[in-house]
Design an enzyme around this catalytic site. Sequence first.
Site, PDB file in Angstrom:
ATOM      1  N   GLY A 155       0.826  -1.201   0.000  1.00 56.57           N
ATOM      2  CA  GLY A 155       0.000   0.000   0.000  1.00 56.57           C
ATOM      3  C   GLY A 155       0.859   1.249   0.000  1.00 56.57           C
ATOM      4  O   GLY A 155       2.057   1.217   0.284  1.00 56.57           O
TER       5      GLY A 155
ATOM      6  N   ASP B 170      -7.086   9.217  11.415  1.00 56.90           N
ATOM      7  CA  ASP B 170      -7.228   8.735  10.030  1.00 56.90           C
ATOM      8  C   ASP B 170      -7.907   7.374  10.000  1.00 56.90           C
ATOM      9  O   ASP B 170      -7.457   6.466   9.321  1.00 56.90           O
ATOM     10  CB  ASP B 170      -5.863   8.673   9.352  1.00 56.90           C
ATOM     11  CG  ASP B 170      -5.974   8.690   7.821  1.00 56.90           C
ATOM     12  OD1 ASP B 170      -7.054   9.078   7.312  1.00 56.90           O
ATOM     13  OD2 ASP B 170      -5.008   8.329   7.146  1.00 56.90           O
TER      14      ASP B 170
ATOM     15  N   PHE C   8       2.740   9.321   3.816  1.00 61.63           N
ATOM     16  CA  PHE C   8       3.995   9.311   4.552  1.00 61.63           C
ATOM     17  C   PHE C   8       4.977   8.282   4.021  1.00 61.63           C
ATOM     18  O   PHE C   8       6.129   8.274   4.426  1.00 61.63           O
ATOM     19  CB  PHE C   8       3.735   9.032   6.038  1.00 61.63           C
ATOM     20  CG  PHE C   8       2.996  10.144   6.718  1.00 61.63           C
ATOM     21  CD1 PHE C   8       3.685  11.188   7.301  1.00 61.63           C
ATOM     22  CD2 PHE C   8       1.612  10.156   6.759  1.00 61.63           C
ATOM     23  CE1 PHE C   8       3.012  12.221   7.914  1.00 61.63           C
ATOM     24  CE2 PHE C   8       0.936  11.188   7.374  1.00 61.63           C
ATOM     25  CZ  PHE C   8       1.635  12.229   7.951  1.00 61.63           C
TER      26      PHE C   8
END
Length: 675
Positions: A357, A485, A361
Amino acid sequence: MKRFIIFIVFLCFSLLQIATICSAQAQSKTKGFEYNEFDTQKDGPSFEFTKPTSTIDQNALQITPDNQNQENGYYNKSGRIMYRDRYTLWLSDRDEIASFNTNFVINMYRETTWEPGEGLAFLIAPSYDVPVASYGQWMGITNETTDGKPENRIVAIEFDTRKQDFDPDGNHLGLNINSVNSSKTVSLSEFGIDLSQPDRKHSVWINYNGKSQELEVYMAKEGDAKPETPFLKELINLRHFVERVSYFGFAASTGDPGIQFNCVTKWNLEMEVLSSEKDWKWLIIGLSVGVSTSVLLLVLSGIKVRGFYLKKKKNRARDEEAGVTGKLKMLPGMPREFKYKDLKRATRNFHESMILGKGGFGVVYRGVLKGDDREKASDNAVTQVAVKRFSRDNIDGKEDFLAELSIINLLRHKNLVRLEGWCYEKGKLLLVYDYMPNGSVEKHLYKSSDGHTLSWRHRYKILAGVASALHYLHNEYDKKVVHRDLKASNILLDSDYSARLGDFGLARAIENERNSYNELELGGVPGTLGYVAPECFHMGKATPETDVFGFGAVILEVVCGRSPGVKIQHEEQQFTLVDWVWMLHREGRILEAVDERLDNVYEVDEAKRLLLLGLACSHPVAGERPQTQAICQIIAENMPPPRVPPFKPVFMWPSSSTAFNSVEESGNFSKTWSL
């Protein structure tokens, strides 16, 4: 001494030559193009077209079919025309963002008997491919499946000529970030501009300042001067929303019955060339010219300048690395330190095939540790891990790295992804986590390769696990941790399909004397569209209550099998997921929201309980949302489901005297929801 003085004189002369060459080149810091008209033969190779929809015709970029392409049809078309060369918008090794200015003329022609629709957009995108079924309201930017997803990496300025439920009117411009639902809109009627008119052209100027991160959009009728003040002005950090290297161009669509010819008749672009792209070539030329006059003296003098500075640089990098490593090792409860070479081998040199993924960041890779790569492993032992490689290795990257480590190094909960170790070596920042063999909840809801979906048992178990993890972060850990998040892609599944909450890249620990974390970022608040609480957009504060809002979005997503960021078409209206469920609740049909792919194989009472809880967590007012302790008890059926009002309450500004403190006030849940 005499030779040294002569050397210094020649060295200064050489440096002056270098400075002269580089200064001359520094005056040319931009690149771009200018088209006052478009020619198929001459200019066609410079663009990528959506075939057969988009063409160059009548000296214009025809993004949707024009009157010379009627064989393609007018209705329900979408297209893109993108400049073939990509541009670097930001640098990965520093905070620089490129400035750019663009000016173009649009002609959104329609006959007086036609209904206007749908619109045209200036587009910054990672690809020139138009999404399937992106006609109508999607404007060639997204479609029903992809709209609102952060991985779109798209920023657009839309010129919209047909009103949707989320639009202010049918004649406006808007700033779009990964979605056709604009983050900011401006009605053009007040400026005397009507976009969709027979034979009416408009000039557009878009200016972006990479230093101030300020975006400005100006408009005027073609031939009129550029206005003194922008129609739309917004702060946006482009590195958060677009790929480092992106395409520029246009997208457009028509609908049914709304049609028009979406054309661009002129276009010029001026893009700043960031320093790493322009300096090295001329620095090398300057050095070859200037240093050549001094190299003989350098050898004769025996002064090892280069060696001295290389050694100094190496020592400085080593000291910095040792300082960061020392801080990490001093953190209590830190797991093991991995060698960079072992992680590089485990991920096949960070090969694309090993990617699990990507996020803002960094990139997460699957790693296979064998034998000596593992601590206390036998020669034949094999362990799979997830290796997070930070994409920014500059000082900001180190701050992200240290922030994430300082939060998660002591977290211990069965529903959190466990940190196995870390690596900071050769300027590279990496974290090593447990590998989750069943991937993310998002993958199972939307991207399952075998066509199967999560069973009801798995869905209920997943939500119970995430609720437990959230309660631990807010109340049971020694600091309150706000995740910030929560979304389906950050909920991972182990071999037993138990949920593991991961990705603490945005998480922050709240100090004991405070109960909110305030971080206003240019271009918007941290998080993902559809999961971010409304007060974040107004106050810029992340709190435990905003996490609860995000969990409410996750509940509805898991039960309904629909993304919170994608509009739902119901009869002649469009709804967000939460508004759609609230509408069904009001009409006594809430169970119709359950994912159809379950084929009615689910527990009715459990489904209703979760849907009501999802609405309760999605309350627009932060103080009215349930707390995590009550959420866990409701899911465990130790408390009745909340009583949710039939109509969705409206957002209200929090009182300035009230800090979000529901974590400390654990007894107000039943009072809040006894409506």
